[in-house]
Scaffold this motif. Structure first.
Motif, short mmCIF file in Angstrom:
data_model
loop_
_atom_site.label_atom_id
_atom_site.label_comp_id
_atom_site.label_asym_id
_atom_site.label_seq_id
_atom_site.Cartn_x
_atom_site.Cartn_y
_atom_site.Cartn_z
N PHE A 195 32.82 30.37 52.61
CA PHE A 195 32.63 31.12 51.38
C PHE A 195 33.56 30.62 50.30
CE2 PHE A 195 35.65 33.17 54.17
CZ PHE A 195 36.76 33.32 53.36
N ASN A 196 33.20 30.94 49.08
CA ASN A 196 34.09 30.73 47.94
C ASN A 196 33.58 31.56 46.76
OD1 ASN A 196 31.87 29.10 47.21
ND2 ASN A 196 33.16 27.81 45.98
N VAL A 197 34.39 31.63 45.74
CA VAL A 197 33.98 32.31 44.52
C VAL A 197 34.16 31.35 43.35
CG1 VAL A 197 34.54 34.64 45.33
CG2 VAL A 197 36.24 33.36 44.07
N GLU A 198 33.35 31.57 42.34
CA GLU A 198 33.42 30.83 41.08
C GLU A 198 33.46 31.85 39.96
OE1 GLU A 198 33.66 27.61 40.33
OE2 GLU A 198 33.67 26.98 42.42
N PRO A 199 34.18 31.64 38.93
CA PRO A 199 35.11 30.55 38.71
C PRO A 199 36.30 30.63 39.65
CG PRO A 199 35.14 32.07 36.84
CD PRO A 199 34.11 32.57 37.79
N GLU A 200 36.85 29.45 39.95
CA GLU A 200 37.91 29.32 40.95
C GLU A 200 39.11 30.22 40.66
OE1 GLU A 200 39.12 25.32 41.67
OE2 GLU A 200 37.11 24.67 42.21
N GLN A 201 39.46 30.40 39.40
CA GLN A 201 40.67 31.18 39.07
C GLN A 201 40.53 32.65 39.44
OE1 GLN A 201 38.70 29.68 36.81
NE2 GLN A 201 38.53 30.86 34.91
N THR A 202 39.33 33.10 39.81
CA THR A 202 39.16 34.50 40.22
C THR A 202 39.32 34.69 41.72
OG1 THR A 202 36.76 34.26 40.41
CG2 THR A 202 37.64 34.98 38.27
N GLY A 203 39.42 33.61 42.49
CA GLY A 203 39.52 33.70 43.95
C GLY A 203 40.67 34.56 44.42
N ARG A 204 41.81 34.47 43.76
CA ARG A 204 42.98 35.25 44.20
C ARG A 204 42.81 36.74 43.94
NH1 ARG A 204 47.58 33.02 40.35
NH2 ARG A 204 47.41 31.56 42.02
N ILE A 209 32.47 44.29 52.42
CA ILE A 209 33.14 45.33 51.66
C ILE A 209 34.28 44.65 50.91
CG2 ILE A 209 34.40 47.52 51.75
CD1 ILE A 209 32.81 48.13 54.32
N TYR A 210 34.32 44.85 49.60
CA TYR A 210 35.24 44.08 48.77
C TYR A 210 35.68 44.88 47.55
CZ TYR A 210 31.33 43.46 45.57
OH TYR A 210 30.31 43.69 44.70
N PHE A 211 36.69 44.35 46.87
CA PHE A 211 37.06 44.84 45.54
C PHE A 211 37.64 43.69 44.75
CE2 PHE A 211 40.97 45.44 47.96
CZ PHE A 211 41.97 45.07 47.08
N VAL A 212 37.56 43.80 43.44
CA VAL A 212 38.16 42.81 42.55
C VAL A 212 39.44 43.45 42.01
CG1 VAL A 212 37.88 41.42 40.47
CG2 VAL A 212 35.89 41.88 41.95
N ASP A 213 40.56 42.80 42.27
CA ASP A 213 41.87 43.34 41.91
C ASP A 213 42.02 43.44 40.39
OD1 ASP A 213 44.64 43.87 41.54
OD2 ASP A 213 45.08 42.89 43.46
N PRO A 214 42.41 44.61 39.89
CA PRO A 214 42.62 44.77 38.44
C PRO A 214 43.70 43.85 37.88
CG PRO A 214 42.56 46.92 39.52
CD PRO A 214 42.58 45.88 40.61
N LYS A 215 44.55 43.29 38.73
CA LYS A 215 45.57 42.34 38.25
C LYS A 215 44.94 41.14 37.56
CE LYS A 215 48.98 43.54 41.76
NZ LYS A 215 49.60 43.12 43.01
N MET A 216 43.63 40.96 37.77
CA MET A 216 42.91 39.88 37.10
C MET A 216 43.06 39.98 35.58
SD MET A 216 38.94 38.81 37.66
CE MET A 216 38.05 39.48 36.28
N LEU A 217 43.19 41.20 35.08
CA LEU A 217 43.31 41.41 33.63
C LEU A 217 44.64 40.89 33.07
CD1 LEU A 217 41.82 45.01 33.36
CD2 LEU A 217 40.70 42.82 32.84
N ASN A 218 45.64 40.69 33.94
CA ASN A 218 46.94 40.18 33.50
C ASN A 218 47.00 38.65 33.51
OD1 ASN A 218 47.78 42.87 33.37
ND2 ASN A 218 48.51 42.83 35.48
N ASP A 219 45.97 38.01 34.04
CA ASP A 219 45.95 36.56 34.15
C ASP A 219 45.19 35.97 32.96
OD1 ASP A 219 45.41 33.88 34.76
OD2 ASP A 219 45.07 34.28 36.89
N PRO A 220 45.87 35.21 32.09
CA PRO A 220 45.19 34.67 30.91
C PRO A 220 44.02 33.75 31.26
CG PRO A 220 47.48 33.89 31.03
CD PRO A 220 47.28 34.85 32.15
N ASP A 222 39.19 37.10 30.91
CA ASP A 222 37.96 37.13 30.11
C ASP A 222 36.70 36.80 30.92
OD1 ASP A 222 39.36 37.82 27.79
OD2 ASP A 222 39.84 35.71 27.38
N VAL A 223 36.84 36.63 32.24
CA VAL A 223 35.70 36.32 33.08
C VAL A 223 34.78 37.54 33.14
CG1 VAL A 223 34.97 35.83 35.45
CG2 VAL A 223 36.91 34.60 34.46
N GLU A 224 33.52 37.33 32.86
CA GLU A 224 32.55 38.43 32.88
C GLU A 224 31.68 38.42 34.13
OE1 GLU A 224 30.36 38.30 29.22
OE2 GLU A 224 32.16 38.59 28.01
N GLU A 225 31.60 37.25 34.82
CA GLU A 225 30.78 37.17 36.02
C GLU A 225 31.49 36.32 37.07
OE1 GLU A 225 26.24 36.81 36.41
OE2 GLU A 225 26.95 34.73 36.62
#
Length: 191
Positions: free
Chosen positions: A113-122, A148-159, A163-166
């Motif tokens: 598995f992986n996610v794109e864009p790469e900077q959202t993987g963490r 079962i997953y979640f996207v960490d809100p800390k993503m908003l602190n990463d420049p 701004d990733v929408e998808e």
């Protein structure tokens, strides 16, 4: 004296060769640990229930696109039940993937598995996933496999990620190597 020096050089060379051999074997797990810790290459994070329970959902949403593939020659159908979902950052969500064995033999596979864009993987965290273990399907068997997953809100602190929408979550099922070699051996022997 020359014999001692030659022996020392030989032992040093042998130790260096053994070290390099060990490093070669350790490189795959070390690289995997590095990717999991940093999200490098779109590697998602794996978290437990306790850690997931500490995350607070926000009103901010992001779209998740689901992608499913199989390695060429693997006799499975594999697809997401739904192609997209809009999720709250920090909220726990579930996606379902469907797999079906099209062959007349049991087949075992494992999903990469992986996610794109790469900077959202963490920031993409899996609590439960079929990709954590091998999956065996009996002939004609069809299964529903949850993530079962979640996207960490800390993503908003990463420049680089705020701004990733998808985000695309992509899986590829691969046959287990031992299974493929056993099948090949059976065809060579005629059985």
């Amino acid at each position: 004296m020359a014999d001692n020096r030659n022996r020392n050089v030989g032992l040093t060379a042998l130790a260096g060769a053994l070290f390099m051999l060990g490093l070669g074997f350790a490189s795959v797990p070390l690289y995997r640990m590095f990717c999991e810790a940093t999200g490098f290459g779109g590697t998602t994070q794996r978290v437990g229930e306790a850690q997931a329970a500490t995350i607070r959902a926000l009103d901010k949403t992001v779209s998740i696109r689901f992608d499913a593939n199989i390695e060429r020659g693997m006799a499975w159908q594999f697809r997401p039940e739904s192609n997209r979902d809009k999720v709250q950052l920090g909220g726990r969500h579930m996606a379902i993937f469907l797999a079906k064995n099209l062959s007349d033999k049991p087949l075992t596979g494992r999903a990469s598995f992986n996610v794109e864009p790469e900077q959202t993987g963490r920031y993409f965290n899996k609590i439960q996933c079929f990709c954590f273990t091998e999956q065996t399907l009996q002939p004609g068997q069809e299964v529903r496999m949850p993530v079962i997953y979640f996207v960490d809100p800390k993503m908003l602190n990463d420049p680089d990620a705020r701004d990733v929408e998808e985000i695309t979550l992509s899986y590829t099922f691969h046959p287990i190597a031992d299974q493929a070699s056993k099948a090949l051996d059976r065809t060579r022997v005629g059985g």
